[in-house]
Write a protein that holds these residues in place. Structure first.
Motif, PDB file in Angstrom:
ATOM      1  N   ASN A 141       0.843  -1.195   0.000  1.00  0.00           N
ATOM      2  CA  ASN A 141       0.000   0.000   0.000  1.00  0.00           C
ATOM      3  C   ASN A 141       0.881   1.248   0.000  1.00  0.00           C
ATOM      4  OD1 ASN A 141      -1.542   2.239   0.789  1.00  0.00           O
ATOM      5  ND2 ASN A 141      -3.065   0.889   1.754  1.00  0.00           N
ATOM      6  N   LYS A 142       0.914   1.938  -1.138  1.00  0.00           N
ATOM      7  CA  LYS A 142       1.847   3.048  -1.295  1.00  0.00           C
ATOM      8  C   LYS A 142       1.458   4.252  -0.442  1.00  0.00           C
ATOM      9  CE  LYS A 142       3.844   1.739  -5.599  1.00  0.00           C
ATOM     10  NZ  LYS A 142       2.777   0.829  -6.072  1.00  0.00           N
ATOM     11  N   ARG A 143       0.134   4.452  -0.273  1.00  0.00           N
ATOM     12  CA  ARG A 143      -0.266   5.607   0.522  1.00  0.00           C
ATOM     13  C   ARG A 143       0.240   5.424   1.961  1.00  0.00           C
ATOM     14  NH1 ARG A 143      -5.951   5.787   0.116  1.00  0.00           N
ATOM     15  NH2 ARG A 143      -5.536   6.383  -2.021  1.00  0.00           N
ATOM     16  N   ALA A 144      -0.002   4.229   2.494  1.00  0.00           N
ATOM     17  CA  ALA A 144       0.424   3.968   3.868  1.00  0.00           C
ATOM     18  C   ALA A 144       1.947   4.041   3.983  1.00  0.00           C
ATOM     19  CB  ALA A 144      -0.088   2.604   4.315  1.00  0.00           C
ATOM     20  N   ALA A 145       2.625   3.491   2.978  1.00  0.00           N
ATOM     21  CA  ALA A 145       4.086   3.495   3.021  1.00  0.00           C
ATOM     22  C   ALA A 145       4.614   4.928   2.977  1.00  0.00           C
ATOM     23  CB  ALA A 145       4.644   2.682   1.863  1.00  0.00           C
ATOM     24  N   ALA A 146       4.023   5.749   2.104  1.00  0.00           N
ATOM     25  CA  ALA A 146       4.460   7.141   1.979  1.00  0.00           C
ATOM     26  C   ALA A 146       4.279   7.852   3.309  1.00  0.00           C
ATOM     27  CB  ALA A 146       3.664   7.839   0.877  1.00  0.00           C
ATOM     28  N   GLU A 147       3.146   7.604   3.937  1.00  0.00           N
ATOM     29  CA  GLU A 147       2.866   8.245   5.215  1.00  0.00           C
ATOM     30  C   GLU A 147       3.936   7.875   6.241  1.00  0.00           C
ATOM     31  OE1 GLU A 147      -1.089   7.890   7.697  1.00  0.00           O
ATOM     32  OE2 GLU A 147      -1.376   8.682   5.670  1.00  0.00           O
ATOM     33  N   ARG A 148       4.225   6.569   6.313  1.00  0.00           N
ATOM     34  CA  ARG A 148       5.232   6.147   7.296  1.00  0.00           C
ATOM     35  C   ARG A 148       6.609   6.701   6.996  1.00  0.00           C
ATOM     36  NH1 ARG A 148       5.532  -0.006   8.377  1.00  0.00           N
ATOM     37  NH2 ARG A 148       7.580   0.676   9.084  1.00  0.00           N
ATOM     38  N   LEU A 149       6.903   6.892   5.705  1.00  0.00           N
ATOM     39  CA  LEU A 149       8.226   7.383   5.330  1.00  0.00           C
ATOM     40  C   LEU A 149       8.297   8.905   5.411  1.00  0.00           C
ATOM     41  CD1 LEU A 149       8.713   5.018   2.286  1.00  0.00           C
ATOM     42  CD2 LEU A 149      10.184   5.043   4.291  1.00  0.00           C
ATOM     43  N   GLY A 150       7.141   9.532   5.696  1.00  0.00           N
ATOM     44  CA  GLY A 150       7.107  10.981   5.755  1.00  0.00           C
ATOM     45  C   GLY A 150       7.275  11.622   4.383  1.00  0.00           C
ATOM     46  N   LEU A 151       6.797  10.930   3.361  1.00  0.00           N
ATOM     47  CA  LEU A 151       6.914  11.460   2.003  1.00  0.00           C
ATOM     48  C   LEU A 151       5.513  11.643   1.424  1.00  0.00           C
ATOM     49  CD1 LEU A 151       9.534   8.924   0.577  1.00  0.00           C
ATOM     50  CD2 LEU A 151      10.013  11.231   1.388  1.00  0.00           C
ATOM     51  N   SER A 152       5.408  12.509   0.426  1.00  0.00           N
ATOM     52  CA  SER A 152       4.155  12.568  -0.310  1.00  0.00           C
ATOM     53  C   SER A 152       4.137  11.357  -1.243  1.00  0.00           C
ATOM     54  CB  SER A 152       4.052  13.854  -1.114  1.00  0.00           C
ATOM     55  OG  SER A 152       4.942  13.779  -2.211  1.00  0.00           O
ATOM     56  N   ARG A 153       2.932  11.018  -1.707  1.00  0.00           N
ATOM     57  CA  ARG A 153       2.852   9.862  -2.587  1.00  0.00           C
ATOM     58  C   ARG A 153       3.663  10.067  -3.861  1.00  0.00           C
ATOM     59  NH1 ARG A 153      -1.646   6.168  -3.752  1.00  0.00           N
ATOM     60  NH2 ARG A 153      -1.870   7.412  -5.579  1.00  0.00           N
ATOM     61  N   ARG A 154       3.626  11.323  -4.361  1.00  0.00           N
ATOM     62  CA  ARG A 154       4.377  11.624  -5.576  1.00  0.00           C
ATOM     63  C   ARG A 154       5.874  11.421  -5.365  1.00  0.00           C
ATOM     64  NH1 ARG A 154       3.186  14.868 -10.012  1.00  0.00           N
ATOM     65  NH2 ARG A 154       5.283  15.713  -9.825  1.00  0.00           N
ATOM     66  N   THR A 155       6.338  11.918  -4.215  1.00  0.00           N
ATOM     67  CA  THR A 155       7.771  11.769  -3.930  1.00  0.00           C
ATOM     68  C   THR A 155       8.138  10.293  -3.830  1.00  0.00           C
ATOM     69  OG1 THR A 155       7.561  13.790  -2.673  1.00  0.00           O
ATOM     70  CG2 THR A 155       9.608  12.578  -2.427  1.00  0.00           C
ATOM     71  N   LEU A 156       7.263   9.530  -3.157  1.00  0.00           N
ATOM     72  CA  LEU A 156       7.549   8.097  -3.043  1.00  0.00           C
ATOM     73  C   LEU A 156       7.654   7.474  -4.436  1.00  0.00           C
ATOM     74  CD1 LEU A 156       7.919   5.463  -1.509  1.00  0.00           C
ATOM     75  CD2 LEU A 156       5.446   5.238  -1.381  1.00  0.00           C
ATOM     76  N   TYR A 157       6.722   7.865  -5.300  1.00  0.00           N
ATOM     77  CA  TYR A 157       6.772   7.327  -6.660  1.00  0.00           C
ATOM     78  C   TYR A 157       8.082   7.660  -7.355  1.00  0.00           C
ATOM     79  CZ  TYR A 157       2.539   4.933  -7.872  1.00  0.00           C
ATOM     80  OH  TYR A 157       1.592   3.979  -7.988  1.00  0.00           O
ATOM     81  N   ARG A 158       8.508   8.929  -7.176  1.00  0.00           N
ATOM     82  CA  ARG A 158       9.770   9.321  -7.817  1.00  0.00           C
ATOM     83  C   ARG A 158      10.934   8.502  -7.279  1.00  0.00           C
ATOM     84  NH1 ARG A 158       7.924  14.630  -8.035  1.00  0.00           N
ATOM     85  NH2 ARG A 158       8.952  15.131  -6.086  1.00  0.00           N
ATOM     86  N   ARG A 159      10.912   8.277  -5.952  1.00  0.00           N
ATOM     87  CA  ARG A 159      11.999   7.447  -5.369  1.00  0.00           C
ATOM     88  C   ARG A 159      11.940   6.033  -5.922  1.00  0.00           C
ATOM     89  NH1 ARG A 159      13.701  10.213  -0.265  1.00  0.00           N
ATOM     90  NH2 ARG A 159      13.474  12.315  -1.060  1.00  0.00           N
ATOM     91  N   LEU A 160      10.726   5.495  -6.023  1.00  0.00           N
ATOM     92  CA  LEU A 160      10.585   4.134  -6.535  1.00  0.00           C
ATOM     93  C   LEU A 160      11.152   4.050  -7.940  1.00  0.00           C
ATOM     94  CD1 LEU A 160       6.995   3.193  -5.307  1.00  0.00           C
ATOM     95  CD2 LEU A 160       9.164   2.273  -4.496  1.00  0.00           C
ATOM     96  N   GLU A 161      10.901   5.095  -8.707  1.00  0.00           N
ATOM     97  CA  GLU A 161      11.422   5.113 -10.071  1.00  0.00           C
ATOM     98  C   GLU A 161      12.937   5.198 -10.057  1.00  0.00           C
ATOM     99  OE1 GLU A 161       7.677   7.154 -12.277  1.00  0.00           O
ATOM    100  OE2 GLU A 161       9.573   8.256 -12.257  1.00  0.00           O
ATOM    101  N   ARG A 162      13.432   6.084  -9.195  1.00  0.00           N
ATOM    102  CA  ARG A 162      14.877   6.270  -9.151  1.00  0.00           C
ATOM    103  C   ARG A 162      15.587   4.974  -8.756  1.00  0.00           C
ATOM    104  NH1 ARG A 162      18.490   8.478  -5.523  1.00  0.00           N
ATOM    105  NH2 ARG A 162      16.929   9.227  -4.050  1.00  0.00           N
ATOM    106  N   HIS A 163      14.956   4.244  -7.822  1.00  0.00           N
ATOM    107  CA  HIS A 163      15.575   2.986  -7.403  1.00  0.00           C
ATOM    108  C   HIS A 163      15.160   1.843  -8.307  1.00  0.00           C
ATOM    109  CE1 HIS A 163      17.342   4.667  -3.832  1.00  0.00           C
ATOM    110  NE2 HIS A 163      16.181   5.159  -3.456  1.00  0.00           N
ATOM    111  N   GLN A 164      14.513   2.180  -9.396  1.00  0.00           N
ATOM    112  CA  GLN A 164      14.081   1.171 -10.353  1.00  0.00           C
ATOM    113  C   GLN A 164      13.231   0.094  -9.698  1.00  0.00           C
ATOM    114  OE1 GLN A 164      17.777   0.026 -12.064  1.00  0.00           O
ATOM    115  NE2 GLN A 164      17.758   1.732 -13.465  1.00  0.00           N
ATOM    116  N   LEU A 165      12.339   0.539  -8.846  1.00  0.00           N
ATOM    117  CA  LEU A 165      11.428  -0.425  -8.213  1.00  0.00           C
ATOM    118  C   LEU A 165      10.095  -0.461  -8.942  1.00  0.00           C
ATOM    119  CD1 LEU A 165      12.296   0.448  -4.527  1.00  0.00           C
ATOM    120  CD2 LEU A 165      12.906  -1.615  -5.769  1.00  0.00           C
ATOM    121  N   VAL A 166       9.902   0.441  -9.879  1.00  0.00           N
ATOM    122  CA  VAL A 166       8.680   0.420 -10.697  1.00  0.00           C
ATOM    123  C   VAL A 166       9.053   0.604 -12.164  1.00  0.00           C
ATOM    124  CG1 VAL A 166       6.888   1.136  -9.088  1.00  0.00           C
ATOM    125  CG2 VAL A 166       8.384   2.853 -10.067  1.00  0.00           C
ATOM    126  N   PRO A 167       9.596  -0.437 -12.767  1.00  0.00           N
ATOM    127  CA  PRO A 167      10.078  -0.303 -14.142  1.00  0.00           C
ATOM    128  C   PRO A 167       8.959   0.001 -15.132  1.00  0.00           C
ATOM    129  CG  PRO A 167      10.056  -2.597 -13.467  1.00  0.00           C
ATOM    130  CD  PRO A 167       9.727  -1.798 -12.265  1.00  0.00           C
TER     131      PRO A 167
END
Ligand code: ATP
Ligand code: MG
Lengths: 60, 473
Positions: free
Chosen positions: B434-460
């Motif tokens: 659950n990305k919303r929950a994960a973003a919340e726990r990481l203290g990130l916005s959902r968009r930022t989490l997505y960008r990180r996921l992309e940067r770490h190639q976790l969402v090819p």
């Protein structure tokens, strides 16, 4: 099979089978087919039976 | 779709089965008829159906239970229910459980035909999609090596570019990462593909026999040399010689190897006659050859000669997005080998695989899946089957949120990026994707989490999003 509910269920299924076959036959025979009038009679009777068994449902 | 689509019909009333057969036969479906739901379900695994038409009221097993079972064991099979007692709540239930439609008896013949032709189109579309996906998969592979991640695609591209020209190449990477596969690909894609690919594992040869193995010997050159013998260089003449674990090569042999590479000549042990050979050399090592050379344990000149072209195979933990594709390929391989019908892994099992440490890389993943396929009882590998096939050093620590919050797992590397990446993966896994929950726990916005996921190639790409979490969540 003595439970009225079971009898009702089985009856509905058998009528559905009769009706299904007669509809297939009607679809297959042309407008001038000599058997058509007989098929129509069976179809009408089957529909009447369905209406009796499913008083809550519109005519099929 | 090659074969005819299959319609499974289950009704305890044989007359109903005969009627459906009468209606459906001209539409080109292959029919499988059953009065017993249990028999029908038992047979489903062996002969899958595209559509199922099921009576709601049956004595041994109700239609809704059959529907649930089919959704479980064969989700791509469309299910139509039929009943002599139409009731709104069971209709709603059926649709909620994923039924295509709910027909009342007597059957509306035209409606049934229409539903079936629609189901047939769906099945054909799915088959076409699958074929397209297979084609894509093939295009993205390198001589059977799978790698959808950007790092692997880059490596494959490099191999394709150098293969036609390179005289020597050095393949580096951890154990089990796929060095031998890359070496073979260099051979297969080069001008020598019709010629021999000869392998020698330098760690498996007794030091005193190295020279004779590589360069051959003359009769009487040493005790036991009862005959002339060609070495591997001569055997590989015109082709490729793969020197695996080159870091294990003794110093004296290193010097001779360098001379062969530079002059294109070998000399059998005990012979003064040099012999021309034309061999492409691919060497592989899981050691840091540069460090070895700097420390004087490996000849620098040979190292520089070999590493003109270096192909570094990244460890599996740096390309987690390859795991679902590798998994699919290995599961297919072993389901054939063990004569089992296994279609894939459950979502929880996939998460477990994504969280593994994989210090043995692809080889280890392959071994784990082999064991799991051996154990497998159902059509998809479960989390438990995966876990019990994994060595404890590979499995991620227990996923209880509590203990994890207080006792973070040691990062796999000191690299800040790697720590962040690890942490994101772990939090996502704990939040079950659950990305919303994960973003919340990481203290990130959902968009930022997505960008990180992309940067770490976790969402090819969208189709693998499901491996970390579904896009809607
Ligand atoms: N990208 C890949 N796609 C499919 N299979 C792979 C891939 N990489 C490795 N494998 C498989 O994993 C196993 C190990 O690969 P390989 O022997 O090439 O590793 P290696 O790097 O040479 O390991 P080692 O250093 O231990 O010799 C083989 O069974 C190989 O087929
Ligand atoms: Mg190897």
């Amino acid at each position: 099979m003595t439970n009225p509910h079971d009898i009702d269920h089985a009856l509905k299924n058998h009528i559905a089978i009769i009706l299904g076959y007669i509809e297939v036959l009607l679809q297959e025979c042309g407008p001038d087919d000599p058997r058509r009038a007989d098929f129509d009679e069976i179809h009408r009777a089957a529909l009447a039976a369905v209406a009796l068994l499913h008083p809550d449902r519109e005519k099929v | 779709m090659g074969a005819r689509p299959v319609l499974l019909v289950i009704d305890d009333e044989p007359g109903m089965l005969a009627l459906v057969e009468r209606i459906v036969r001209p539409t080109g479906f292959e029919l499988v008829l059953h009065t017993s739901a249990r028999d029908a379900l038992a047979g489903l695994a062996a002969s899958p159906a595209d559509v199922a038409l099921i009576d709601l009221q049956m004595p041994e097993l109700g239609g809704l239970d059959v529907l649930k079972a089919i959704r479980e064991i064969q989700p791509q099979c469309g299910v139509i229910l039929m009943t002599a007692h139409a009731a709104v709540d069971s209709a709603i239930n059926a649709v909620k459980l994923g039924a295509l439609d709910y027909l009342s008896k007597p059957l509306d013949i035209d409606r049934l035909r229409q539903l079936l032709s629609q189901a047939r189109e769906d099945a054909e579309r799915r088959a076409a999609l699958l074929a397209a996906e297979n084609q894509t998969a093939h295009r993205l592979e390198l001589c059977g090596m799978i790698g959808r991640s950007a790092v692997m695609q880059e490596l494959f591209g490099l191999v394709r570019r150098i293969a036609p020209h390179a005289r020597t190449a050095l393949v580096t990477g951890e154990t089990g990462a796929g060095k031998e596969g890359i070496a073979r690909a260099i051979h297969e894609l080069g001008p020598r593909r019709q010629r021999k690919f000869v392998t020698i594992n330098c760690s498996a040869i007794v030091e005193t026999l190295f020279e004779s193995e590589l360069f051959g010997h003359m009769r009487g050159a040493f005790t036991g040399a009862t005959d002339h013998k060609a070495g591997l260089f001569e055997a590989a003449d015109g082709g490729t010689l793969f020197l695996d674990e080159i870091g294990e090569l003794p110093g004296a042999v290193q010097a001779k190897l360098l001379r062969v590479i530079e002059n294109g000549e070998v000399q059998r042990v005990g012979s003064m006659q040099p012999k021309k050979v034309d061999v492409r050399i691919v060497a592989a090592t899981n050691r840091q050859l540069k460090t070895e050379a700097d420390a004087g344990r490996f000849r620098s000149d040979l190292y520089y000669r070999l590493n003109v072209i270096e192909l570094a195979v990244p460890p599996l933990r740096e390309r987690l997005q390859d795991i679902p594709y590798l998994t699919a390929a290995f599961v297919e391989e072993f389901s054939v080998k063990f004569h089992k019908q296994i279609d894939g892994v459950s979502p929880a099992a996939e998460r477990t695989l994504m969280e593994g440490r994989w210090s043995g890389n692809v080889r280890e993943l392959r071994n784990v899946l082999e064991r799991a396929c051996m154990l497998a009882e159902g059509r998809s590998l479960t989390e438990r089957e995966i876990q019990s096939s994994m060595p404890s050093t590979t499995a991620a620590p227990p996923r209880s949120t509590d203990s994890l919050d207080r006792r973070p797992t040691p990062p796999r590397s000191d690299d800040l990026d790697a720590i962040e990446r690890d942490h994101i993966i772990r939090v996502l896994a704990e939040e079950r994707g659950n990305k919303r929950a994960a973003a919340e726990r990481l203290g990130l916005s959902r968009r930022t989490l997505y960008r990180r996921l992309e940067r770490h190639q976790l969402v090819p790409s969208r189709d693998t999003l499901g491996s970390v979490g579904s896009p809607e969540t």
